[in-house]
Each structure stands twice: as C-alpha cells, then as structure tokens.
Design an enzyme around this catalytic site. Structure first.
Site, mmCIF file in Angstrom:
data_model
loop_
_atom_site.group_PDB
_atom_site.id
_atom_site.type_symbol
_atom_site.label_atom_id
_atom_site.label_comp_id
_atom_site.label_asym_id
_atom_site.label_seq_id
_atom_site.Cartn_x
_atom_site.Cartn_y
_atom_site.Cartn_z
ATOM 1 N N ASP A 36 8.225 29.396 13.433
ATOM 2 C CA ASP A 36 8.228 28.278 14.396
ATOM 3 C C ASP A 36 6.823 27.892 15.156
ATOM 4 O OD1 ASP A 36 10.239 27.756 13.055
ATOM 5 O OD2 ASP A 36 11.462 27.731 14.613
ATOM 6 N N ASP A 292 -13.464 -18.530 6.807
ATOM 7 C CA ASP A 292 -12.197 -17.008 6.282
ATOM 8 C C ASP A 292 -11.007 -16.631 6.740
ATOM 9 O OD1 ASP A 292 -13.213 -15.422 4.152
ATOM 10 O OD2 ASP A 292 -13.949 -14.243 5.420
ATOM 11 N N GLY A 428 -9.165 -5.435 -0.446
ATOM 12 C CA GLY A 428 -9.111 -5.447 -2.488
ATOM 13 C C GLY A 428 -9.704 -6.053 -2.951
ATOM 14 N N LEU A 429 -10.198 -7.736 -2.672
ATOM 15 C CA LEU A 429 -10.893 -8.959 -3.492
ATOM 16 C C LEU A 429 -11.957 -7.942 -4.792
ATOM 17 C CD1 LEU A 429 -10.814 -11.412 -4.610
ATOM 18 C CD2 LEU A 429 -12.239 -12.232 -2.589
#
Length: 535
Positions: A36, A292, A428-429
């Site tokens: 533990d 943007d 991601g783009l």
C-alpha cells in the site's frame, strides 16, 4: 466499494500524503498491508522534485495479527531515528479500520513524545483524496496556529497549494508576481514548503488567500473564526476574474490597513502586471476579437472536472472566448451545490454529477462537442472518439507536471488557457489537410503508390485489377451488426469530411437514414442528410 481503476479521486492516503509530502519536517506513517506504499512511486514519477517522499509503511501482516502484536510502535521509533521529523502523521488504512485497531494506544507504546505524533483518525472507506487533504490541513492549522503580532506591512497567506497540485509551481509564481507588483508580501504558503513554525505564524498575515474550493478553504474559514482573519476564496482564472480578484484583494487589505494607519494600496497601470512591464498583461481580450478566434463562437464545449476548474473554465470559455457551453459536470458531489450556484445561467441543462468516467465518456459520445475540457480520463476517452480535449484539472499525468512556466492563474494563465483551447481545436485541421491533399512533398513523393485508406473497406482489389463500374457500384462497406451499410461512393464522400467531425457526421447520417426508411446509405441519402442537417 468499486474496483479502484480509473477513479477521479485517490484514496484518503493519497490526500493525506499530498499534504505531508508538501511540508518540511513532516513524515507520514501508513499502517497498512505490504504494497500500500505504492503512493511513493506517484510522487517520484510526477512531482519532479529532488526530495524523496516522506512516507513510511507500518506493515500489517497476518502472522503479527495471529500473535497479537503490531509493528506500528517499532516503525515510529525507526522513523524518529532515521528522519528526526518535527511531526509524524499516522494514517489509518482500510485494514486497520476493519481490525478496529486503536492507533492512539499503539502510538503511545512507541515511547515517543505525543506532541510529535498526530493520529489523523478518519474512515478510509468513506473519505476520499480531497476531503482527507482538506481535513488534515485544517487539523494542522488548528493544532499549530497561535496568536501573533500582525506584520507591519500588508501580507497574505496562500492556502491549499499542495504536492501534485495542478500546475502548482507555475500558479504560485503567477500569484507571487501579482502580489509583488502590488507591494504585498507572502507570509506563509501552506502546506507547500511550510514547516511547523510556518503554521504557527499564519495569524500574522492580514489576509488568507484560498483559491481552491477543494483544499484550503476550510482552513481559511477556521482562521477567520479563530483569529478574525479575512479571506479571499475566488480563483483568478481568466482576465476578468483576475481583475475582480485584484480589486477584491486590494479592498480587503486596505480595510485592514485603515485600522493600522497604513497607506492604502493603489491599483497600478495594468501593464505593470505584464511579463515585460510594458505591454498589456494578457493578449486574450485582443485575441478573442480576431477573425481567427471569432469562429469559436459557433464551437460547442463540454467541461468536466473538479469544482474550482469546472466553474472557472465554463466562465472563461463562454464569457471570454464566446464558445457555446453544451454541458458541464463535476466528480465532487460534496461541492456540487456550490458549482450549481456559480454556474447558474451558464448551462443549458442540469449539472452532471458523477464519479464514473464511463458516464462522462457516453455523454461526450452522444454530444460530440468541438472541445472537451476535462481530466486525464476525458483525454483517454476523447482519443477514442477523435474529439479535441485539453486537461484542465486533476487527475493528471506527467504531461501536466511541467518544468516550464505554464500557469492557469492570473493574466499569464489566461494566455496559456487560450493558447491551449486554440491549439486543441485547430491542430486537427492540419492533419485533415494533409489527409485531404497529401503531404505536398514535405517528406517524400511516391506518385505510383496511392496512400493507404484510413478506414478498412470490404472491397479488396489487386494492384493491376480494374473492377467494372457495375461491381464498384454494388460493393458496399459492411458495418458492424446493427449499423447501416454504406456504398463505396458514400464512404468516399465521408472521408472528405475532416476526421475530427467525421464520426459525428456518420452518426447523424445514419440517424437520418433510419428515420427515412433507407436500408443503405448512398450518395443521394448522404446529400439529403447533409441538407436536412443544415450542412
């Protein structure tokens, strides 16, 4: 009890050790079965500090139980001999609770002065990490804080900053910078870096700052009751909240200073808070109005985490970046009422309160937001769903215990959060453009070899074979049982959709097809679905 895997909160020991590991001259003895003491590995892996965790285990073994003996007294003696701590905190375990061992009596048998020992008696079955940490810090403050002369000049205590805290050192640096700009001294930071003597000096400060709802607020409330010390509980996360935090700080300190005849603190020009002392302290107000960022007003965000960061991020995303909040939640049921009150008018529905990561993952899958702000658990879930995610609170992993300066507090923190929101949604783009147009010769050119498809299809064609148009028209992608069939042409159109919304488009199209009674999704069905959904 549930199987302890992927839980949002750690055990009571985790909370206790976060407090004791933060302090100087304090050692924890955990009375529990062998193994533990795994918690030490967590600190050595994540904390990135040169000190080894101050934690020892007093092993509970079946043989000792059969003989009616306990190793706790001898373990306490060994800790005293090797480490010479100012205070030893004895932490109970589930085993000691089941055995109903009297830890106070066992500690007395060690022969050590009882003023050097604190038995933190709690129920490890019912108390989790944050409650245990908050309770222990309050217990230490109650035990050691003593009446002091107030400092001559304005000073504050910073409460609740603990080991393994989210962006701990960077947040401390950000707050210290703002206080230094105002000419305010830091009396004590507790528990991070504090000694027992520092706890005694807590009442010397003019004001307590406890920005975390989870840890430190209860200790500040005790100091307010016992020593009439005012407190500031808000977290300076975001530009507007930081400005409000500074105004409240100055107001409270000036009220205390008026009683002592000290000149009032004056808010300086805002550029005094910037890193260079010349420019605006944060770029968020300007950045949020660029072309943007204005596109973010149509993006949908989901926030889930602890109480402090959930409230702060929901307000930041909506008020300062203009994003749509489609839902929010917390895994801390004991703070849920406070979160509801703070987010009144911000949420389209009820606050989600759960400590089961599967429930949160299902909500994300159903809603498919453009951005998720959550914990390490949501990061894992979102990777499977191709949903952008940024970690904003514990539980975390090594990626959120950085050596560099990445605060969430103050004006500097607002810039860090805005950057992460922007990059999480926008990166991601880049991947989609490479998927769509190819690598443009950035790495190599192989004009004779076509790029492999990202998704498997049922039709297999040899390199020199040319299937007939009839065969291509009849070929379909066989989906899993219970899902719709897609024609090759429809699949090709779907692959032109950016990957970070592709799953959502597939799901919406299949829902439209079922409602329309279509048995297979063709190009026409795909276009009809797109038109009906406003695409």
């Amino acid at each position: 009890m549930r199987l302890a895997f992927w839980l949002y909160e750690g055990t009571a020991l985790h909370g206790i050790s976060r407090v004791t590991n933060s302090m100087k001259g304090v050692h924890t003895v955990y009375h529990a079965p062998q193994g533990d003491d795994y918690i030490t590995a967590t600190y050595t892996m994540l904390e990135r500090t040169p000190q080894f965790p101050g934690l020892s285990i007093s092993v509970v073994r079946g043989r000792d139980l059969a003989q009616g003996v306990s190793r706790l007294p001898s373990t306490l003696q060994q800790v005293e001999h090797h480490y010479h701590p100012e205070l030893i905190v004895i932490a109970p375990s589930c085993s000691t609770a089941l055995l109903q061992e009297d830890l106070h009596q066992l500690a007395a048998h060690s022969g050590l002065p009882q003023e050097k020992i604190l038995v933190y008696a709690l129920n490890p079955f019912r108390v989790s990490e944050n409650e245990a940490a908050d309770g222990l810090l309050t217990e230490l403050v109650k035990r050691f804080a003593s009446p002091q002369e107030k400092t001559a000049q304005p000073s504050v205590n910073l409460l609740g900053f603990t080991s393994l805290g989210f962006h701990l050192r960077a947040n401390l640096t950000s707050i210290r910078r703002m206080l230094q700009t105002l000419g305010i001294a830091v009396n004590v930071v507790a528990p991070w870096g504090a000694s027992i003597d520092d706890l005694r000096k807590l009442p010397a400060a003019w004001l307590n700052i406890a920005p975390y709802r989870e840890i430190g607020s209860t200790a500040a409330e005790y100091l307010a009751d016992a020593f009439a010390m005012p407190a500031l509980y808000e977290a300076p996360i975001g530009v507007e909240p930081t400005l409000a935090w500074l105004r409240s700080l100055i107001e409270k300190l000036n009220a205390a200073g008026a009683e002592r005849g000290v000149a009032p603190i004056v808010m300086p020009q805002l550029n005094a808070f910037s890193l260079d002392g010349l420019s605006a302290p944060s770029g968020v107000p300007w950045f949020a109005r660029t072309a943007d960022m204005e596109s973010f007003s149509n993006k949908r965000a989901f926030v889930f985490g602890d109480a402090t960061h959930t409230v702060a991020l929901v307000k930041f995303l909506r008020d300062e970046l203009g994003m749509q909040i489609i839902g929010a939640g917390t895994y801390l049921e004991r703070h849920a009422d406070w979160v509801r009150k703070e987010l009144e008018g911000y949420l389209p529905g009820a606050l989600i309160v759960t400590d089961k990561f599967q429930d949160v993952a299902q909500i994300i899958d159903d809603q498919m937001p453009d951005l998720v702000c959550g914990t390490q658990m949501e990061r894992h879930s979102c990777r499977k769903l191709d949903v952008p995610c940024m970690v904003v609170c514990p539980p975390t992993h090594i990626e959120n215990h950085l050596l560099g300066y990445y605060p969430f507090f103050g004006f500097d923190g607002a810039d860090v959060i805005a950057d992460r929101v922007y990059l999480s949604c926008k990166l991601g783009l880049e991947k989609h453009l490479i998927d769509f147009f190819g690598d443009a010769g950035l790495e190599y050119e192989e004009p004779e070899v076509s790029a492999p498809s990202e998704e498997p299809v049922a039709l297999s064609v040899a390199p020199n074979d040319h299937p007939s148009p009839e065969a291509a028209a009849e070929a379909v992608v066989i989906a899993e049982e219970g899902e719709m069939k897609w024609s090759d042409e429809a699949e090709t159109m779907l692959k032109k959709v950016p990957f970070f919304v592709r799953k959502k488009v597939r799901k919406n199209t299949e829902t439209f097809a079922r409602a329309s009674g279509a048995s297979m999704i063709s190009v026409d069905v795909f276009r009809q679905a797109k038109e009906s959904l406003g695409g």
